[in-house]
Each structure stands twice: as structure tokens, then as C-alpha cells.
Design a protein around this motif. Structure first.
Motif, mmCIF file in Angstrom:
data_model
loop_
_atom_site.group_PDB
_atom_site.id
_atom_site.type_symbol
_atom_site.label_atom_id
_atom_site.label_comp_id
_atom_site.label_asym_id
_atom_site.label_seq_id
_atom_site.Cartn_x
_atom_site.Cartn_y
_atom_site.Cartn_z
ATOM 1 N N VAL A 182 0.817 -1.214 0.000
ATOM 2 C CA VAL A 182 0.000 0.000 0.000
ATOM 3 C C VAL A 182 0.854 1.271 0.000
ATOM 4 C CG1 VAL A 182 -0.240 0.155 2.524
ATOM 5 C CG2 VAL A 182 -2.051 1.043 1.063
ATOM 6 N N SER A 183 2.054 1.224 0.567
ATOM 7 C CA SER A 183 2.938 2.399 0.558
ATOM 8 C C SER A 183 3.229 2.851 -0.865
ATOM 9 C CB SER A 183 4.259 2.079 1.255
ATOM 10 O OG SER A 183 4.073 2.004 2.640
ATOM 11 N N ALA A 240 2.389 6.907 3.057
ATOM 12 C CA ALA A 240 3.284 5.908 2.450
ATOM 13 C C ALA A 240 4.421 5.568 3.412
ATOM 14 C CB ALA A 240 3.844 6.452 1.135
ATOM 15 N N THR A 241 4.991 6.602 4.015
ATOM 16 C CA THR A 241 6.167 6.403 4.862
ATOM 17 C C THR A 241 5.835 5.634 6.137
ATOM 18 O OG1 THR A 241 7.051 8.479 4.007
ATOM 19 C CG2 THR A 241 8.042 7.618 6.015
ATOM 20 N N ILE A 242 4.769 6.058 6.818
ATOM 21 C CA ILE A 242 4.511 5.394 8.103
ATOM 22 C C ILE A 242 3.998 3.965 7.901
ATOM 23 C CG2 ILE A 242 4.253 7.422 9.584
ATOM 24 C CD1 ILE A 242 1.294 7.344 9.189
ATOM 25 N N HIS A 243 3.297 3.725 6.787
ATOM 26 C CA HIS A 243 2.878 2.346 6.517
ATOM 27 C C HIS A 243 4.084 1.456 6.207
ATOM 28 C CE1 HIS A 243 -1.364 3.717 6.142
ATOM 29 N NE2 HIS A 243 -1.621 2.477 6.479
ATOM 30 N N TYR A 244 5.185 2.066 5.768
ATOM 31 C CA TYR A 244 6.406 1.294 5.521
ATOM 32 C C TYR A 244 7.218 1.121 6.800
ATOM 33 C CZ TYR A 244 10.935 -0.056 3.612
ATOM 34 O OH TYR A 244 12.108 -0.731 3.349
ATOM 35 N N VAL A 245 7.416 2.244 7.508
ATOM 36 C CA VAL A 245 8.360 2.238 8.625
ATOM 37 C C VAL A 245 7.852 1.425 9.823
ATOM 38 C CG1 VAL A 245 9.492 3.686 10.364
ATOM 39 C CG2 VAL A 245 9.489 4.397 7.981
ATOM 40 N N VAL A 246 6.562 1.561 10.150
ATOM 41 C CA VAL A 246 6.074 0.906 11.373
ATOM 42 C C VAL A 246 6.255 -0.620 11.315
ATOM 43 C CG1 VAL A 246 4.035 0.467 12.804
ATOM 44 C CG2 VAL A 246 4.569 2.787 12.063
ATOM 45 N N ALA A 255 -1.063 -4.873 10.520
ATOM 46 C CA ALA A 255 -2.222 -5.505 11.159
ATOM 47 C C ALA A 255 -3.299 -5.886 10.145
ATOM 48 C CB ALA A 255 -2.797 -4.577 12.219
ATOM 49 N N SER A 256 -3.635 -4.974 9.243
ATOM 50 C CA SER A 256 -4.733 -5.280 8.320
ATOM 51 C C SER A 256 -4.508 -4.641 6.961
ATOM 52 C CB SER A 256 -6.062 -4.783 8.906
ATOM 53 O OG SER A 256 -7.059 -4.808 7.915
ATOM 54 N N ALA A 257 -4.455 -5.486 5.944
ATOM 55 C CA ALA A 257 -4.332 -4.968 4.578
ATOM 56 C C ALA A 257 -5.638 -4.293 4.161
ATOM 57 C CB ALA A 257 -4.009 -6.112 3.621
ATOM 58 N N GLY A 258 -6.760 -4.813 4.662
ATOM 59 C CA GLY A 258 -8.071 -4.257 4.302
ATOM 60 C C GLY A 258 -8.216 -2.821 4.799
ATOM 61 N N ILE A 259 -7.835 -2.586 6.060
ATOM 62 C CA ILE A 259 -7.937 -1.226 6.611
ATOM 63 C C ILE A 259 -6.985 -0.290 5.862
ATOM 64 C CG2 ILE A 259 -7.593 0.194 8.660
ATOM 65 C CD1 ILE A 259 -8.426 -2.132 10.381
ATOM 66 N N ALA A 260 -5.791 -0.786 5.552
ATOM 67 C CA ALA A 260 -4.829 0.042 4.814
ATOM 68 C C ALA A 260 -5.408 0.447 3.464
ATOM 69 C CB ALA A 260 -3.516 -0.716 4.629
ATOM 70 N N PRO A 302 -9.500 8.568 6.797
ATOM 71 C CA PRO A 302 -8.267 7.810 6.525
ATOM 72 C C PRO A 302 -7.239 7.951 7.641
ATOM 73 C CG PRO A 302 -8.482 9.689 5.021
ATOM 74 C CD PRO A 302 -9.783 9.552 5.739
ATOM 75 N N ALA A 303 -7.212 9.118 8.286
ATOM 76 C CA ALA A 303 -6.247 9.307 9.380
ATOM 77 C C ALA A 303 -6.553 8.348 10.520
ATOM 78 C CB ALA A 303 -6.292 10.752 9.867
ATOM 79 N N ALA A 304 -7.823 8.291 10.924
ATOM 80 C CA ALA A 304 -8.196 7.415 12.039
ATOM 81 C C ALA A 304 -7.940 5.948 11.688
ATOM 82 C CB ALA A 304 -9.667 7.632 12.392
ATOM 83 N N LEU A 305 -8.281 5.574 10.458
ATOM 84 C CA LEU A 305 -8.071 4.180 10.041
ATOM 85 C C LEU A 305 -6.580 3.821 10.075
ATOM 86 C CD1 LEU A 305 -10.542 3.993 7.001
ATOM 87 C CD2 LEU A 305 -10.812 2.849 9.210
ATOM 88 N N ALA A 306 -5.754 4.726 9.556
ATOM 89 C CA ALA A 306 -4.310 4.448 9.531
ATOM 90 C C ALA A 306 -3.752 4.367 10.948
ATOM 91 C CB ALA A 306 -3.583 5.533 8.736
ATOM 92 N N VAL A 307 -4.204 5.247 11.813
ATOM 93 C CA VAL A 307 -3.688 5.245 13.188
ATOM 94 C C VAL A 307 -4.049 3.934 13.882
ATOM 95 C CG1 VAL A 307 -3.965 6.313 15.464
ATOM 96 C CG2 VAL A 307 -3.605 7.752 13.458
ATOM 97 N N VAL A 308 -5.307 3.522 13.766
ATOM 98 C CA VAL A 308 -5.729 2.272 14.422
ATOM 99 C C VAL A 308 -4.934 1.085 13.860
ATOM 100 C CG1 VAL A 308 -7.646 0.653 14.705
ATOM 101 C CG2 VAL A 308 -8.037 3.108 14.964
ATOM 102 N N ASN A 309 -4.815 1.042 12.547
ATOM 103 C CA ASN A 309 -4.117 -0.063 11.887
ATOM 104 C C ASN A 309 -2.652 -0.150 12.335
ATOM 105 O OD1 ASN A 309 -3.868 -2.207 10.143
ATOM 106 N ND2 ASN A 309 -3.706 -0.973 8.292
ATOM 107 N N LEU A 310 -1.993 1.011 12.392
ATOM 108 C CA LEU A 310 -0.569 0.998 12.721
ATOM 109 C C LEU A 310 -0.338 0.823 14.222
ATOM 110 C CD1 LEU A 310 0.571 3.653 10.117
ATOM 111 C CD2 LEU A 310 1.027 1.205 10.094
ATOM 112 N N VAL A 311 -1.266 1.292 15.042
ATOM 113 C CA VAL A 311 -1.149 1.036 16.487
ATOM 114 C C VAL A 311 -1.324 -0.458 16.748
ATOM 115 C CG1 VAL A 311 -2.321 1.366 18.704
ATOM 116 C CG2 VAL A 311 -1.747 3.342 17.300
#
Lengths: 494, 159
Positions: A182-183, A240-246, A255-260, A302-311
Motif C-alpha cells: 500500500v505504501s 506511504a512512509t509510516i505504513h512502511y516504517v512501522v 495488522a490489516s491490509a483491508g484497513i490500509a 483515513p487518518a483514524a483508520l491508519a492510526v488504528v491499523n498501525l497502532v
């Protein structure tokens, strides 16, 4: 026959390896973009502190350059514009390009196609930008917002740089992009957006120069481009960056490709419309600007979804945040916190009743700081923290400087953003009461002083990053990491 | 060996809460959009153009707001009409606006628009004032909203 190695004849000595003028080694472009980004960060933060300082003590001067009747003009508006451009096109865009140059080969398992060409893009972008920032102090700024205020020739240089980076990215990714992580999707759309927006800006500047365009039309186009660069290019690259780095920094799967994917799709749909929000003009239908405001508010999704997914991705690895040294994970977590906070603030600021109060005040600069020096900067810090040891094959010198960089930037941008937003609310209230300009300035000077001090800490964080990078390059302990496209040299991951 | 380390994912599906959250927030946004379809945007604040900045929109004309706008107008009213707005050289006094236009070139405008002749004159961009000799008076229509002009005139009438 035995050979005495001390008596080698001249033709037995291997010829010295010639270094090409344009570097083309693996990760050379990523290195170049990251170093350029760090230099621009130091310059941008210095300009930012100066710009806030000029809101407290107004000061301006001009003198002739003795060339074509040109004169150098120094005033608050020009310093403010230079700060925004150095931040967005200097620090954050170079960091975004570095992220692309670093992530793409690692996610796809192939080297960057034509790395020397990418280095030419680095040169084109940064030379044009340096010229553009100098031009801000000389040429008429017109009705433009900061990110569109360069002369059209400079805009052409930026568009060329963006075209090169985009071309190399798509030539490298090719059809593999379809099944990519997804990144890469975020990066692809963000890059295309940047290319489109800077090209559009160059075209408008060209037409305006040769045939002249109505001032209002130029100003409206400028307002759209300004907003779109932030939410399509910078926000896209932050995702893109945080989905890669975390996942990389924690060593855990996403955690979830669907949420991403849902995060990507909602951002893709909303971000282009968000640019309509600032077009508050009598001739623009009310419904259009309302649509822009609603898109800005909905970007919280999208911000909330990304935060939950990466947390969720970070679950079980929280010790990484509190261990010795800070690490990319800590920077990424701060980026996530700012992502949520800045999206919420943007949503609140987009409400018409709130915008009527704080529009045109220091609030807008405060929200800008939280987005650029909060979300985007910490995303870029996370990438630099993760990528540089792998590129330079050296370990960071120690946790102290990284920790100082994190805390100085975090505390500084929090204070500066809060102070400016608080000052903006006070300024809006005073304006609504019909208070005279002098009295308003006196009423918000405390907020601006606090913002100045806060941003001074951010400037210090920029310097710490440069020092940390210098120490790593000169005296960092060697550390082996694998390079994409070559044989793995160590078991260490990416 | 080619290094290729794609990022794995724990789950590929989309949890119901994510769909629910997205739909709910989009629904709220849709309702907000529907309730904000009609209205009028203010004049666009062109960067670099001088102006007094935003003021409270809507509501009754406020002389206090008008006073601040007069003080911050670009070019400044006091620059031509004097620091006390009582006139300077060939520039007329702004005192007594409540009694109707004093200048000869505004008599017709005052007769045809007895209630808002001053707003129209200060605005200067409307058809009603087309062809009138402005005698150096700038057009402020691009700088102020109609509500702001009302507040300015309310202030001038209070002098």
C-alpha cells in the motif's frame, strides 16, 4: 613459478576505478535526497523562527541590486513565503523523494532504473528551489499563495525535477505496482499529484507572463494548488512512509491490509476535493466550497483508520518506544499522534462558523505547523532514522542525539502550534469586535512570543539532526545491511 | 540472491467496525453538506492585497466595527479626508453623512438612493455609480463586503 608481490610491474596494478560525475550506485539518490532534506530542514526552521519573529517585531528593508532595476526586498510576507517553500518543497519534498528512492527497490526487489537519472532529478529540483527562494526576495509575488509564488521559469525547473522522479519511479515499479504494498500506492498517487500540480502552476505562470490572466483567477488557482500540495503530495507521502516504517521498525506484519486499502481509497477520493475548500469567493458557488470543507473534515477517516491499523501493528512492541535510543518506531508514533490531532484540527477549522472566526489569522499558520512539522516531519524523521543506517552501513552514534531531536521537535512544534492557534482565536475575536490593528497586534503578542520560542526548539532539532547525521557519517560504527538487487550481506533485515 | 522483503499482513479482510466508522462519518459529512448548499461566499482575500482582514459577518451594522475598518482601510480614509475626517484641501468632510451627500456630484445618487447612497459611493464598483466623477476617491468594493460597508456608513453617520 612464484611471484614476488613486491615486484609487480606497472601493468599488473589494476587501474584506478574512475568515479563518474553523476553518482549511480545503489541508494545514491536516496542518500542525496536525505542529505538535501536535512540541509533544507535547518534552513527552513531558521526561516520559520525569523518569520514568527517578524510577526512580533515588524521589520523590513530593501536595496537596489544594480541590475535591471531589480531590488532585494526583505519583509514579513517574503520571509513567510520563503519559510513555507523551504519547508514544503525543500525539507519535506526531498524527504518524500528519498522515501520513494529507498522504499521502492526494497518492496519490489529490483534496483532503481537509471539511478543517475534520479540524481539528475535531485539536482534539477534543488537548484530550481534554491533559485526560487532567492527570487522570492526580488520579484513581485503577485496574488499568489506561498507555494505558487516562484517565477514561471523556476516552476518549470521544479516540474522537470518532479517529472524525472515520477518517470524513474514508474519505470522501476512498472506493472508490479498493481500487486505492490500500500505504501507504493500512496507514493504513486502522491507523486502524480505533485507532478500535476507543479506543472499546472508552471503553465499558469507561463500564460500569465505572456498573455496576462485575471488576478482573481490566478489567486484562486493558487489557493487550490497550495491546499492540494499539502493534502495530496505531503499527506500521501506521510501515509506511504509510516505504513512502511512501522512494520519494518517493529519487525511485525501490518495488522490489516483491508484497513490500509480503505485508508488509501478514502484519502484518494477526498484529498482532491479538499482543495476546493479555500476557494471562498463570491463567484464560486457556495455548494462547491462546502464540498471542499466537507472533504477536509472527512479526511479524519483515513487518518483514524491508519492510526488504528498501525497502532495494532505496534502491539506487543511498545518497549521499542522506551528503550535506549529512540528508534524509528518512536518517531512514527509521534507522527501518528500528530496525524490524528492535525486532521481533527483541520476538520474543526473547516467548519464555516469556525472559519469565519479564525480564517486569515495566526490559527492557519498554527494548523500548518502541526501538519508540516508534526505529521509530515515526524514521518520523515522515522524514515531517516530507519533508512540512513541501511544506506550508509553505519549505526547511529547514540540515543542521546536522536532523543534530543525527537523531544526538541515534539515539544517545540506542540508549543508553537498551540500558541499560534490560540493567538488566532484571540485575533479572530478581536477582529469580530472591530478592534483596531495595533490593538490586535498588542493583544496577540504573548501568543506569538510563545510560538517563537517553541519554533526555536524545532530549529534546534533541525540542527541536532544535521550533527547526528554528520557524526554517523564520520565516526559511526560500521553496520551491515542488505542492499536490494545485490547479494545479501547480512542477516539484518530492511 | 535478490533481496526482496515485501511487508506481510496479519489480516487481509476489512473489519466491520472500519466499514461502520467510515459510513457513519461520511453520513455526518453528507448531512453537513446538505445543510450548507445555499449561501454566498465572502469576497476572496487575495494574498498580498491590502485589506482590513475578516470581521464578523452578518448581523446589524456596527459603528465600532466600522470605526476599525475606517482606521485600517487601504488607502486610509484619513490620508485624504484628514485625521479627524473633517476634510482636507479639496477632499470633502465625512462629518454629516447622516444629512445626505454634500458634494455636488453625489446629489443625483443621494436622490435616487436615499438609504444607501454612501455605501454605493464607497463601494464604487456597482452600476449605480458608473460614470460618476470620483475625484480621486478609490473604489473599496473589492476590499469590503456589503455588511462591512454598512458598518462603515453606520460609523460615519455617528460622527
Amino acid at each position: 613459478m612464484t611471484v614476488n608481490p613486491k615486484k609487480l610491474r606497472p601493468y599488473d596494478v589494476p587501474p584506478k576505478r574512475r568515479r563518474s560525475l553523476i553518482p549511480g550506485g545503489p541508494d545514491s539518490a536516496a542518500t542525496g535526497f536525505l542529505v538535501a532534506a536535512a540541509v533544507w530542514l535547518a534552513l527552513a526552521t531558521a526561516l520559520g523562527a525569523l518569520a514568527i519573529g517578524l510577526r512580533i517585531i515588524s521589520f523590513e528593508f530593501s536595496f537596489g541590486l544594480g541590475l535591471f532595476d531589480l531590488s532585494l526586498e526583505f519583509n514579513q510576507r517574503r520571509v513567510d513565503y520563503a519559510f513555507v517553500n523551504a519547508t514544503v518543497y525543500g525539507w519535506l519534498t526531498n524527504a518524500g523523494f528519498a522515501a520513494i528512492a529507498f522504499m521502492t527497490p526494497r518492496l519490489l526487489g529490483r534496483r532503481i532504473v537509471a539511478e543517475p537519472v534520479l540524481n539528475l532529478g535531485l539536482a534539477a529540483w534543488n537548484l530550481a528551489l534554491a533559485g526560487g527562494i532567492a527570487a522570492l526576495y526580488v520579484f513581485d509575488l503577485g496574488p499568489n499563495a506561498p507555494l505558487t509564488a516562484f517565477p514561471w521559469l523556476i516552476d518549470g525547473g521544479l516540474a522537470t525535477g518532479a517529472l524525472i522522479v515520477t518517470g524513474v519511479f514508474f519505470a522501476t515499479a512498472g506493472v508490479a505496482l498493481q500487486s505492490g504494498y500500500v505504501s507504493l500506492w500512496f507514493a504513486a498517487v502522491a507523486l502524480l499529484s505533485l507532478l500535476g500540480l507543479v506543472s499546472l502552476n508552471a503553465a499558469i505562470g507561463l500564460f500569465d507572463f505572456f498573455i496576462g490572466l485575471p488576478e482573481l483567477m490566478v489567486a484562486l488557482a493558487s489557493a487550490y494548488i497550495e491546499r492540494a500540495v499539502l493534502v495530496m503530495w505531503l499527506l500521501g507521502m506521510a501515509y506511504a512512509t509510516i505504513h512502511y516504517v512501522v512494520p519494518r521498525a517493529t519487525g511485525q506484519p501490518l495488522a490489516s491490509a483491508g484497513i490500509a486499502m480503505l485508508s488509501f481509497l478514502t484519502w484518494l477520493v477526498l484529498a482532491p476535493f479538499s482543495g476546493l475548500g479555500p476557494l471562498l469567493e463570491q463567484s464560486i458557488p457556495f455548494a462547491i466550497t462546502s464540498l471542499g470543507a466537507v472533504a477536509t473534515m472527512l479526511l479524519i477517516v483515513p487518518a483514524a483508520l491508519a492510526v488504528v491499523n498501525l497502532v495494532q501493528t505496534l502491539q506487543g512492541r511498545w518497549t521499542l518506544l522506551f528503550g535506549p535510543g529512540t528508534g524509528a518506531a518512536a518517531f512514527a508514533v509521534v507522527a501518528l499522534a500528530f496525524l490524528l490531532a492535525a486532521s481533527l484540527l483541520e476538520a474543526i477549522g473547516a467548519l464555516r462558523s469556525v472559519h469565519d472566526l479564525v480564517g486569515g489569522t495566526d490559527w492557519e499558520r498554527g494548523a500548518f505547523l502541526w501538519a508540516t512539522y508534526g505529521t509530515f516531519t515526524f514521518g520523515a524523521f522515522a524514515l531517516a532514522e530507519h533508512a540512513l543506517p541501511r544506506i550508509l552501513r553505519r549505526a547511529w552514534g547514540g540515543g542521546l542525539l536522536s532523543g534530543a531531536q525527537l523531544w526538541l521537535a515534539f515539544v517545540g512544534v506542540t508549543i508553537a502550534g498551540l500558541a499560534l492557534m490560540g493567538g488566532g482565536m484571540a485575533e479572530g475575536s478581536l477582529l469580530a469586535e472591530g478592534t483596531a490593528a495595533d490593538a490586535i497586534d498588542a493583544g496577540v503578542i504573548g501568543y506569538r512570543a510563545a510560538a517563537f520560542l517553541g519554533f526555536g526548539l524545532v530549529a534546534l532539532a533541525g540542527l541536532v539532526m544535521l550533527v547526528n547525521l554528520f557524526l554517523m557519517y564520520t565516526s559511526g560504527e560500521p553496520a551491515e545491511y542488505s542492499v536490494p538487487g545485490q547479494a545479501a550481506t547480512a542477516a539484518a533485515g530492511h | 540472491m535478490t533481496v526482496h522483503t515485501p511487508i506481510e499482513t496479519r489480516s487481509g479482510g476489512l473489519p466491520p467496525w472500519a466499514i461502520g466508522l467510515t459510513l457513519f462519518v461520511f453520513l455526518v459529512g453528507g448531512v453537513y453538506l446538505l445543510s450548507n448548499l445555499a449561501g454566498e461566499n465572502p469576497p476572496f482575500a487575495i494574498p498580498g492585497a491590502s485589506g482590513p482582514g475578516p470581521v464578523a459577518s452578518g448581523g446589524a451594522p456596527d459603528p465600532a466595527v466600522g470605526e476599525a475598518l475606517v482606521a485600517n482601510a487601504q488607502p486610509q480614509c484619513a490620508g485624504c479626508h484628514g485625521a479627524d475626517l473633517a476634510g482636507s484641501g479639496s477632499f470633502p468632510s465625512l462629518l454629516g453623512v447622516a444629512d445626505g451627500p454634500a458634494s455636488e456630484n453625489l446629489q443625483d445618487l443621494g436622490t435616487e438612493h436615499p438609504d444607501d447612497w454612501a455605501q454605493l459611493w464607497i463601494d464604487g464598483t456597482t452600476p449605480e455609480t458608473e460614470g460618476l466623477d470620483r475625484g480621486g476617491m478609490p473604489q473599496f468594493g473589492d476590499q469590503f463586503t456589503p455588511e462591512q460597508l454598512d458598518s462603515i456608513v453606520a460609523y460615519l453617520k455617528s460622527l
